[in-house]
Motif scaffolding. Structure first.
Motif, PDB file in Angstrom:
ATOM      1  N   LYS A   7      40.603  31.649  43.476  1.00 12.73           N
ATOM      2  CA  LYS A   7      40.340  32.579  44.576  1.00 12.73           C
ATOM      3  C   LYS A   7      41.034  32.089  45.848  1.00 12.73           C
ATOM      4  O   LYS A   7      41.035  30.890  46.137  1.00 12.73           O
ATOM      5  CB  LYS A   7      38.831  32.679  44.812  1.00 12.73           C
ATOM      6  N   TRP A   8      41.630  33.017  46.578  1.00  3.04           N
ATOM      7  CA  TRP A   8      42.297  32.712  47.850  1.00  3.04           C
ATOM      8  C   TRP A   8      41.591  33.463  48.977  1.00  3.04           C
ATOM      9  O   TRP A   8      41.176  34.626  48.796  1.00  3.04           O
ATOM     10  CB  TRP A   8      43.759  33.168  47.840  1.00  3.04           C
ATOM     11  N   GLU A   9      41.491  32.804  50.108  1.00  2.00           N
ATOM     12  CA  GLU A   9      41.016  33.478  51.319  1.00  2.00           C
ATOM     13  C   GLU A   9      41.949  33.091  52.461  1.00  2.00           C
ATOM     14  O   GLU A   9      42.233  31.898  52.653  1.00  2.00           O
ATOM     15  CB  GLU A   9      39.593  33.051  51.683  1.00  2.00           C
ATOM     16  N   ALA A  10      42.436  34.065  53.182  1.00  2.00           N
ATOM     17  CA  ALA A  10      43.301  33.781  54.330  1.00  2.00           C
ATOM     18  C   ALA A  10      42.897  34.699  55.473  1.00  2.00           C
ATOM     19  O   ALA A  10      42.588  35.874  55.257  1.00  2.00           O
ATOM     20  CB  ALA A  10      44.766  34.004  53.962  1.00  2.00           C
ATOM     21  N   SER A  23      41.684  37.297  47.721  1.00  2.00           N
ATOM     22  CA  SER A  23      42.264  37.697  46.441  1.00  2.00           C
ATOM     23  C   SER A  23      41.797  36.749  45.344  1.00  2.00           C
ATOM     24  O   SER A  23      41.350  35.633  45.624  1.00  2.00           O
ATOM     25  CB  SER A  23      43.792  37.702  46.526  1.00  2.00           C
ATOM     26  N   ARG A  24      41.894  37.213  44.110  1.00  2.00           N
ATOM     27  CA  ARG A  24      41.525  36.352  42.990  1.00  2.00           C
ATOM     28  C   ARG A  24      42.378  36.672  41.773  1.00  2.00           C
ATOM     29  O   ARG A  24      42.834  37.799  41.594  1.00  2.00           O
ATOM     30  CB  ARG A  24      40.046  36.486  42.658  1.00  2.00           C
ATOM     31  N   LEU A  25      42.597  35.646  40.981  1.00  2.00           N
ATOM     32  CA  LEU A  25      43.361  35.778  39.744  1.00  2.00           C
ATOM     33  C   LEU A  25      42.493  35.228  38.612  1.00  2.00           C
ATOM     34  O   LEU A  25      41.991  34.094  38.702  1.00  2.00           O
ATOM     35  CB  LEU A  25      44.674  34.988  39.834  1.00  2.00           C
ATOM     36  N   THR A  83      44.044  39.632  35.496  1.00  4.45           N
ATOM     37  CA  THR A  83      43.962  40.612  36.585  1.00  4.45           C
ATOM     38  C   THR A  83      43.996  39.908  37.937  1.00  4.45           C
ATOM     39  O   THR A  83      43.310  38.912  38.160  1.00  4.45           O
ATOM     40  CB  THR A  83      42.667  41.428  36.465  1.00  4.45           C
ATOM     41  N   TYR A  84      44.839  40.459  38.818  1.00  3.25           N
ATOM     42  CA  TYR A  84      44.907  39.980  40.201  1.00  3.25           C
ATOM     43  C   TYR A  84      44.350  41.096  41.079  1.00  3.25           C
ATOM     44  O   TYR A  84      44.751  42.262  40.955  1.00  3.25           O
ATOM     45  CB  TYR A  84      46.360  39.692  40.587  1.00  3.25           C
ATOM     46  N   SER A  85      43.423  40.748  41.949  1.00  3.82           N
ATOM     47  CA  SER A  85      42.868  41.767  42.847  1.00  3.82           C
ATOM     48  C   SER A  85      42.798  41.221  44.266  1.00  3.82           C
ATOM     49  O   SER A  85      42.636  40.013  44.481  1.00  3.82           O
ATOM     50  CB  SER A  85      41.475  42.204  42.378  1.00  3.82           C
ATOM     51  N   LEU A  86      42.936  42.116  45.218  1.00  3.20           N
ATOM     52  CA  LEU A  86      42.949  41.714  46.633  1.00  3.20           C
ATOM     53  C   LEU A  86      42.228  42.777  47.452  1.00  3.20           C
ATOM     54  O   LEU A  86      42.376  43.985  47.207  1.00  3.20           O
ATOM     55  CB  LEU A  86      44.391  41.572  47.117  1.00  3.20           C
ATOM     56  N   VAL A  87      41.440  42.323  48.410  1.00  3.14           N
ATOM     57  CA  VAL A  87      40.868  43.234  49.405  1.00  3.14           C
ATOM     58  C   VAL A  87      41.110  42.615  50.779  1.00  3.14           C
ATOM     59  O   VAL A  87      41.243  41.387  50.912  1.00  3.14           O
ATOM     60  CB  VAL A  87      39.353  43.475  49.198  1.00  3.14           C
ATOM     61  N   GLY A  88      41.184  43.452  51.783  1.00  2.00           N
ATOM     62  CA  GLY A  88      41.450  42.931  53.123  1.00  2.00           C
ATOM     63  C   GLY A  88      40.955  43.869  54.200  1.00  2.00           C
ATOM     64  O   GLY A  88      40.688  45.056  53.952  1.00  2.00           O
ATOM     65  N   ALA A  89      40.805  43.326  55.388  1.00  2.00           N
ATOM     66  CA  ALA A  89      40.417  44.128  56.554  1.00  2.00           C
ATOM     67  C   ALA A  89      41.157  43.581  57.764  1.00  2.00           C
ATOM     68  O   ALA A  89      41.475  42.383  57.839  1.00  2.00           O
ATOM     69  CB  ALA A  89      38.908  44.055  56.781  1.00  2.00           C
TER      70      ALA A  89
END
Lengths: 412, 101
Positions: free
Chosen positions: A323-326, A300-302, A276-282
């Motif tokens: 996990k990615w953070e940008a 996001s995370r995979l 599962t790949y999920s992403l949240v953003g603001a």
């Protein structure tokens, strides 16, 4: 003999040119004052019964035109041409003129409710070859005032940079923020599928929404490839979207989310798994006065996945949860706010800090970067701009890079 | 499997919603060519033009394009920027009134 002051109706019937209002600072922000002038004059004339008289005359003459349907096909070519140059004394690449880009957008309107949009990217690479790609090709059906249905390949509605700011004639700096690029970035670029979107008034403010279902990302050597593929390798659809609210026209705050299942990259032999790949953003934007202040955050995370590291691998590898953070923050200011000089007023300095960090699988972490960008743009026309920026990029596993970028963009 | 079901459900929701809304609104749609002779609409459009277009990019001079061209471009921007339809039509009316025709 005195000259009569033009009525509002006469004024509004006269074509408006921005140059006519250059005394307001040679800036598009002068348009706001122009609009206020028009509405103030309208209010004044309404008080005098001027417009009321005109309206009754129109009604008596039966001048109110009947509603017309529009079945005409209209074709418009718009887009941009971009020329880049870059110099670096620190990373060994020296100076070079980057590949020119021709970015045509073809718009085809059919009547009042159908619109086709296609955007090509035609570029030259460092070997002199011409590369062509389709950034988006979408059919829009404008159902009503607050709903449009979109089908095809479209820009991802996640966040604000990709769908609203990445065009070179809009971007204040010559480069994209770290982590908001195609190669190994954390920001979805495009999607292929269906989308609904629109905006509507809520009190004094405006709300917007966009929701999509699409083929979703695939796994690549640098991480998930967040672009619209013309097929689905795992028959699991990605879903996502963004909502935003503008309490005033110059302030927007948005929230984004996306969820998908990603199939591991096939190896020469052995089974791969899905994760599962999920992403949240603001994101937010403030564009009051001569300021343009923006920020955006994506996380996001995979999940753990069995996948080849590259297509030639004999067997898949277990890739740990990653996990990615940008994010970036950017401030720009048009000097028209402090000077009425026609040359100075067209300059717009900008500063941006951007960062992408990756935790989990070490080979995905090669894209980690934090970057300062200091630039200044000179707007010759609203969409014709020369930009120069000095960038300092730090990498966890490589020496820092300092680079001077120049860009000339002609939007049309 | 779960994601596939969610994807199918969302697809069905999008398509079903679109069909339902289109059939409900087509007959009474106010998506008609803006009456550019309406000074009130043009004034509202001038104000909205200055407020909405400048949110992402420099405001383009209305005289850059013909009225027919602005009609298409304003729909393009309505979709891209999620501008409410009534506001987009006001902007279109203003741009056409000051176009290079």
């Amino acid at each position: 003999m005195t000259l009569a002051t033009p009525t509002f109706a006469q004024t509004i019937a006269t074509p408006v040119k921005l140059e006519d209002h250059s005394e307001r600072g040679v800036t598009m922000k002068g348009a706001s004052a122009l609009a206020s002038d028009l509405l103030t004059r309208r209010d004044s004339e309404q008080a005098q019964g001027d417009l009321a008289g005109a309206s009754s005359t129109d009604a008596e003459n039966g001048a109110a035109p009947p509603a017309q349907t529009n079945d005409r096909i209209e074709v418009v070519l718009t887009g941009a041409v971009v020329a880049d140059a870059s110099y670096s004394g620190s990373d060994g690449t020296g100076s070079y003129f980057g590949g020119a880009q021709f970015l045509p957008i073809l718009l085809v309107g059919y009547g009042d409710q159908l619109l086709v949009e296609t955007h090509m990217e035609i570029t030259t690479d460092s070997d002199g070859e011409t590369e062509t790609s389709l950034e988006y090709a979408q059919v829009n059906y404008l159902v009503n005032d607050w709903l449009t249905v979109v089908a095809g390949k479209f820009l991802s509605p996640i966040g604000q940079y990709q769908q609203a700011l990445h065009a070179p004639w809009i971007n204040k700096l010559p480069t994209a923020p770290a982590g908001f690029t195609e190669e190994g970035g954390a920001s979805p670029m495009t999607e292929t599928g269906l989308m609904v979107r629109g905006g509507f008034k809520i009190g004094a403010g405006t709300a917007t929404y966009a929701a999509f279902v699409g083929n979703g990302p695939r796994l690549g050597e640098l991480g998930p490839m967040l672009e619209g593929f013309g097929g689905d390798d795992n028959r699991n659809k990605a879903i996502g979207g963004r909502v935003s609210y503008l309490p005033t026209p110059d302030f927007e705050i948005g929230l984004s989310a996306m969820r998908a299942r990603i199939l591991g990259m096939p190896a020469m032999a052995g089974d791969v798994s899905q994760a599962t790949y999920s992403l949240v953003g603001a994101d937010f934007a403030y564009t009051g006065g001569y300021w343009d202040i923006r920020g955006e955050y994506l996380r996001s995370r995979l999940g753990e996945i069995n996948s080849a590291k590259e297509p030639t691998d004999p067997m898949p590898t277990t890739i740990p949860r990653t996990k990615w953070e940008a994010w970036y923050g950017q401030v720009a200011y048009r000097l028209a706010g402090i000077s009425s000089n026609k040359v100075i007023a067209n300059f717009e300095p900008a500063i941006r800090y951007s960062r992408i960090s990756v935790s989990g699988y070490s080979e995905f972490a090669d894209v980690q970067e934090q970057r300062w960008s200091f630039g200044i743009a000179y707007w010759m026309k609203p969409a014709v701009v020369a930009k120069v920026a000095y960038e300092i990029a730090d990498f966890p596993s490589a020496p820092s890079a300092k680079r001077l970028n120049l860009q000339l963009t002609f939007g049309f | 499997m779960k994601m596939r079901m969610i994807g199918l459900a969302v697809s069905a929701l999008i398509l079903g919603g679109a069909v339902a809304f289109s059939s409900a609104t087509l007959a009474q749609s106010d998506d008609q060519t803006p009456q550019s002779s309406d000074p009130m609409q043009i004034a509202r459009g001038a104000k909205a033009w200055s407020e909405y277009c400048g949110r992402c990019h420099n405001i383009r001079d209305p005289s850059e394009r013909s009225g027919r061209s602005w009609s298409v471009v304003s729909k393009h921007m309505r979709v891209r920027a999620n501008i409410p339809g009534a506001t987009a039509k006001d902007i279109e009316a203003f741009l056409k009134s000051s176009s290079n025709d």
